[in-house]
Write a protein that holds these residues in place. Structure first.
Motif, PDB file in Angstrom:
ATOM      1  N   SER A  13      19.854  87.392  63.656  1.00  0.00           N
ATOM      2  CA  SER A  13      18.774  88.210  64.402  1.00  0.00           C
ATOM      3  C   SER A  13      19.613  89.174  65.307  1.00  0.00           C
ATOM      4  O   SER A  13      19.176  90.323  65.324  1.00  0.00           O
ATOM      5  N   LEU A  14      20.822  89.046  65.630  1.00  0.00           N
ATOM      6  CA  LEU A  14      21.596  89.980  66.450  1.00  0.00           C
ATOM      7  C   LEU A  14      21.983  91.003  65.598  1.00  0.00           C
ATOM      8  O   LEU A  14      22.136  92.322  65.855  1.00  0.00           O
ATOM      9  N   ALA A  15      22.430  90.447  64.535  1.00  0.00           N
ATOM     10  CA  ALA A  15      23.028  91.625  63.254  1.00  0.00           C
ATOM     11  C   ALA A  15      22.080  92.481  63.040  1.00  0.00           C
ATOM     12  O   ALA A  15      22.268  93.630  62.972  1.00  0.00           O
ATOM     13  N   GLY A  16      20.616  92.181  62.886  1.00  0.00           N
ATOM     14  CA  GLY A  16      19.561  92.967  62.564  1.00  0.00           C
ATOM     15  C   GLY A  16      19.599  94.003  63.681  1.00  0.00           C
ATOM     16  O   GLY A  16      19.007  95.159  63.372  1.00  0.00           O
ATOM     17  N   GLN A  17      19.526  93.505  64.924  1.00  0.00           N
ATOM     18  CA  GLN A  17      19.610  94.469  66.024  1.00  0.00           C
ATOM     19  C   GLN A  17      20.532  95.797  65.950  1.00  0.00           C
ATOM     20  O   GLN A  17      20.255  96.689  66.184  1.00  0.00           O
ATOM     21  N   PHE A  18      21.680  95.267  65.486  1.00  0.00           N
ATOM     22  CA  PHE A  18      22.771  96.347  65.335  1.00  0.00           C
ATOM     23  C   PHE A  18      23.049  96.804  63.923  1.00  0.00           C
ATOM     24  O   PHE A  18      23.692  97.700  63.696  1.00  0.00           O
ATOM     25  N   GLU A  19      22.321  96.477  63.060  1.00  0.00           N
ATOM     26  CA  GLU A  19      22.136  97.025  61.528  1.00  0.00           C
ATOM     27  C   GLU A  19      23.386  96.790  61.082  1.00  0.00           C
ATOM     28  O   GLU A  19      24.093  97.703  60.429  1.00  0.00           O
ATOM     29  N   VAL A  20      23.998  95.464  61.111  1.00  0.00           N
ATOM     30  CA  VAL A  20      25.094  95.292  60.423  1.00  0.00           C
ATOM     31  C   VAL A  20      24.936  93.981  59.587  1.00  0.00           C
ATOM     32  O   VAL A  20      23.923  93.203  59.914  1.00  0.00           O
ATOM     33  N   SER A  21      25.851  93.634  59.039  1.00  0.00           N
ATOM     34  CA  SER A  21      25.585  92.182  58.153  1.00  0.00           C
ATOM     35  C   SER A  21      26.008  91.086  58.960  1.00  0.00           C
ATOM     36  O   SER A  21      26.623  91.348  60.276  1.00  0.00           O
ATOM     37  N   ALA A  22      25.383  90.131  58.840  1.00  0.00           N
ATOM     38  CA  ALA A  22      25.744  88.943  59.560  1.00  0.00           C
ATOM     39  C   ALA A  22      27.056  88.540  59.648  1.00  0.00           C
ATOM     40  O   ALA A  22      27.592  88.111  60.646  1.00  0.00           O
ATOM     41  N   GLU A  23      27.913  88.723  58.522  1.00  0.00           N
ATOM     42  CA  GLU A  23      29.159  88.480  58.404  1.00  0.00           C
ATOM     43  C   GLU A  23      30.025  89.561  59.369  1.00  0.00           C
ATOM     44  O   GLU A  23      30.800  89.172  60.235  1.00  0.00           O
ATOM     45  N   ALA A  24      29.569  90.743  59.436  1.00  0.00           N
ATOM     46  CA  ALA A  24      30.196  91.700  60.393  1.00  0.00           C
ATOM     47  C   ALA A  24      29.997  91.078  61.995  1.00  0.00           C
ATOM     48  O   ALA A  24      30.916  91.208  62.897  1.00  0.00           O
ATOM     49  N   MET A  25      28.760  90.780  62.206  1.00  0.00           N
ATOM     50  CA  MET A  25      28.234  90.330  63.551  1.00  0.00           C
ATOM     51  C   MET A  25      28.860  88.974  64.037  1.00  0.00           C
ATOM     52  O   MET A  25      29.561  88.937  65.002  1.00  0.00           O
ATOM     53  N   ARG A  26      29.102  88.214  63.024  1.00  0.00           N
ATOM     54  CA  ARG A  26      30.177  87.109  63.366  1.00  0.00           C
ATOM     55  C   ARG A  26      31.336  87.127  63.574  1.00  0.00           C
ATOM     56  O   ARG A  26      31.868  86.701  64.766  1.00  0.00           O
ATOM     57  N   ILE A  27      31.986  87.966  62.916  1.00  0.00           N
ATOM     58  CA  ILE A  27      33.156  88.529  63.171  1.00  0.00           C
ATOM     59  C   ILE A  27      33.627  88.944  64.474  1.00  0.00           C
ATOM     60  O   ILE A  27      34.620  88.725  65.296  1.00  0.00           O
ATOM     61  N   ARG A  28      32.640  90.073  64.900  1.00  0.00           N
ATOM     62  CA  ARG A  28      32.835  90.781  66.138  1.00  0.00           C
ATOM     63  C   ARG A  28      32.561  89.710  67.283  1.00  0.00           C
ATOM     64  O   ARG A  28      33.213  89.794  68.209  1.00  0.00           O
ATOM     65  N   LEU A  29      31.727  88.885  66.940  1.00  0.00           N
ATOM     66  CA  LEU A  29      31.445  87.652  68.286  1.00  0.00           C
ATOM     67  C   LEU A  29      32.296  86.759  68.331  1.00  0.00           C
ATOM     68  O   LEU A  29      32.486  85.900  69.571  1.00  0.00           O
ATOM     69  N   GLU A  30      33.304  86.610  67.340  1.00  0.00           N
ATOM     70  CA  GLU A  30      34.506  85.585  67.549  1.00  0.00           C
ATOM     71  C   GLU A  30      35.600  86.473  68.429  1.00  0.00           C
ATOM     72  O   GLU A  30      36.601  85.921  68.744  1.00  0.00           O
ATOM     73  N   ASN A  31      35.352  87.729  68.534  1.00  0.00           N
ATOM     74  CA  ASN A  31      36.286  88.425  69.289  1.00  0.00           C
ATOM     75  C   ASN A  31      35.577  89.694  70.161  1.00  0.00           C
ATOM     76  O   ASN A  31      35.483  90.758  69.393  1.00  0.00           O
ATOM     77  N   PRO A  32      34.960  89.607  71.248  1.00  0.00           N
ATOM     78  CA  PRO A  32      35.321  88.727  72.542  1.00  0.00           C
ATOM     79  C   PRO A  32      34.579  87.316  72.104  1.00  0.00           C
ATOM     80  O   PRO A  32      33.705  87.249  71.382  1.00  0.00           O
ATOM     81  N   ARG A  33      35.047  86.277  72.501  1.00  0.00           N
ATOM     82  CA  ARG A  33      34.817  84.957  72.255  1.00  0.00           C
ATOM     83  C   ARG A  33      33.572  84.582  72.608  1.00  0.00           C
ATOM     84  O   ARG A  33      33.196  83.529  73.457  1.00  0.00           O
ATOM     85  N   PHE A  34      32.538  85.041  71.775  1.00  0.00           N
ATOM     86  CA  PHE A  34      31.194  84.395  72.180  1.00  0.00           C
ATOM     87  C   PHE A  34      30.831  83.287  71.107  1.00  0.00           C
ATOM     88  O   PHE A  34      29.976  82.576  71.509  1.00  0.00           O
ATOM     89  N   LEU A  35      31.347  83.486  70.005  1.00  0.00           N
ATOM     90  CA  LEU A  35      31.423  82.239  69.066  1.00  0.00           C
ATOM     91  C   LEU A  35      32.839  81.646  68.835  1.00  0.00           C
ATOM     92  O   LEU A  35      33.846  82.540  68.869  1.00  0.00           O
ATOM     93  N   LEU A  36      32.752  80.606  68.973  1.00  0.00           N
ATOM     94  CA  LEU A  36      33.856  79.528  68.859  1.00  0.00           C
ATOM     95  C   LEU A  36      34.002  78.664  67.927  1.00  0.00           C
ATOM     96  O   LEU A  36      32.692  78.143  67.142  1.00  0.00           O
ATOM     97  N   ARG A  37      35.140  78.507  67.319  1.00  0.00           N
ATOM     98  CA  ARG A  37      35.387  77.517  66.350  1.00  0.00           C
ATOM     99  C   ARG A  37      35.401  75.915  66.612  1.00  0.00           C
ATOM    100  O   ARG A  37      35.293  74.929  66.056  1.00  0.00           O
ATOM    101  N   GLU A  38      35.975  75.826  67.983  1.00  0.00           N
ATOM    102  CA  GLU A  38      35.956  74.348  68.578  1.00  0.00           C
ATOM    103  C   GLU A  38      35.123  74.425  69.838  1.00  0.00           C
ATOM    104  O   GLU A  38      35.361  75.481  70.651  1.00  0.00           O
ATOM    105  N   VAL A  39      34.806  73.143  70.477  1.00  0.00           N
ATOM    106  CA  VAL A  39      34.196  73.506  71.537  1.00  0.00           C
ATOM    107  C   VAL A  39      35.452  73.122  72.635  1.00  0.00           C
ATOM    108  O   VAL A  39      36.120  72.205  72.486  1.00  0.00           O
ATOM    109  N   PRO A  40      35.441  74.170  73.538  1.00  0.00           N
ATOM    110  CA  PRO A  40      36.500  74.114  74.569  1.00  0.00           C
ATOM    111  C   PRO A  40      36.399  72.985  75.464  1.00  0.00           C
ATOM    112  O   PRO A  40      35.049  72.786  75.687  1.00  0.00           O
ATOM    113  N   ASN A  41      37.291  72.536  76.039  1.00  0.00           N
ATOM    114  CA  ASN A  41      37.258  71.575  77.221  1.00  0.00           C
ATOM    115  C   ASN A  41      36.486  71.864  78.466  1.00  0.00           C
ATOM    116  O   ASN A  41      35.621  71.250  79.171  1.00  0.00           O
TER     117      ASN A  41
END
Lengths: 120, 238
Positions: B207-235
């Protein structure tokens, strides 16, 4: 309309940019695809857009329909009918006035308007 | 863009730090915002930036036929100041290609802002990697040499500016806390765990990708840096 040394496509693109429209936005406004508009702007179409499309383009860009349509290589829609309505006079009128200077043509147009007003 | 003392990579462009590329994308947005009375927001008007601000001639063309490259998306001609996108990305014919069309345009803006000067220097020194009439860069979906990777990174920053992403995340989530893949309902699309993680994260941020008119893949890559999406649960998360 000036820029006679430029192609219709080049002038169309320059006017679109001057009005601040992106290719896709302008295509949407005149109801053509961006790919088609891109081909027109690069003079890569076999024949010019239809008069209806040219009229829409002229309207969106705030250009004179007659000048825009003629520059694209088409004839304004109503002219063939007008000429055919008096085939004994209109061809002669056009041939006779061909070569007159712009201000002389303007004078003739104004005279014609006055004549029509009097008849009304 | 200020040139740094850097090693030129194989395809004639230097190594650039991510921060440099992001700053350049941000600068471009600020220039456009100032010149066109626009407030930086999503979706970024990438077509207007290309044509009205960078003054690059833009065309949609059958590049596959022109360049004999099967997976071509776009190309840029520096000398002629031209950007062309392949006809298969025309969003009016195929609405699902809108995000790719926009990303390709932003990618070409990246080449223009990041790589033009090196091209010019090579030209002046007779070390041309393309000639007049030939594109400086042909951008494909399969091959990602360094210059292409840099242009992709620039495009991500341009279409998803850091501050706008931050505000959008805050509006959407109600806070700025990151989300880890383990917190989301898992999506399984293959036997590859990385692919499944990507699919899970991409479904989440669609849904966020739709707002930016980008693909979900591009949105996911962007959200990993800055770290809004994480691969591991931090302590520190819980």
């Amino acid at each position: 309309m000036t820029d006679r040394q430029k192609t219709f496509g080049q002038v169309l693109r320059a006017r679109r940019i001057a009005k601040g429209y992106s290719l896709r936005k302008f295509a949407e406004l005149v109801d053509v695809s961006p790919t088609y508009l891109s081909q027109v702007e690069r003079d890569k179409v076999e024949s010019p857009p239809t008069v209806e499309r040219l009229n829409r383009m002229a309207d969106v860009l705030g250009e004179s329909r007659d000048e825009f349509v003629s520059f694209a290589g088409r004839v304004p829609e109503d002219l063939p009918r007008i000429i055919q309505s008096r085939p004994d006079k209109f061809p002669e009128l056009l041939r006779t006035t061909k070569g007159l200077k712009p201000d002389q043509l303007r004078e003739l147009i104004e005279r014609a308007k006055e004549m029509k007003k009097k008849e009304d | 863009m200020a040139r740094t003392s850097s090693t030129l990579l194989r395809d004639g462009v230097p190594f650039l730090r991510e921060k440099q590329m992001e700053a350049e994308a941000q600068l471009l947005l600020e220039e456009y915002a100032q010149a066109h009375d626009w407030r930086i927001a999503a979706p970024v008007p990438v077509e207007e930036i290309i044509e009205l601000h960078l003054k690059l001639a833009f065309a949609i063309e059958d590049l596959r036929a022109l360049l004999s490259v099967d997976d071509v998306l776009g190309a840029i001609w520096f000398t002629e100041k031209e950007v062309r996108v392949d006809v298969r990305l025309d969003p009016s014919a195929n609405p699902s290609s809108l995000s790719r069309y926009r990303f390709t345009l932003a990618h070409e803006a990246g080449h223009w802002r990041l790589h033009r000067q090196y091209y010019q220097e090579d030209r002046n020194q007779g070390k041309l990697f393309d000639g007049r009439g030939q594109p400086a860069f042909i951008c494909r979906s399969s091959m990602k040499p360094p210059a292409e990777w840099q242009a992709d990174f620039f495009a991500g920053c341009m279409l998803m500016p850091r501050n706008v992403v931050r505000s959008a995340w805050q509006d959407w989530r109600g806070n700025l806390d990151p989300v880890a893949v383990q917190q989301l309902p898992a999506v399984t699309i293959s036997t590859d765990s990385k692919e499944n993680e990507n699919a899970t994260l991409e479904r989440f941020c669609r849904s966020l990708a739709g707002q930016f008119e980008v693909s979900a893949e591009a949105m996911r890559i962007r959200l990993e840096n800055p770290r809004f999406l994480l691969r591991e649960v931090p302590n520190t998360l819980f």
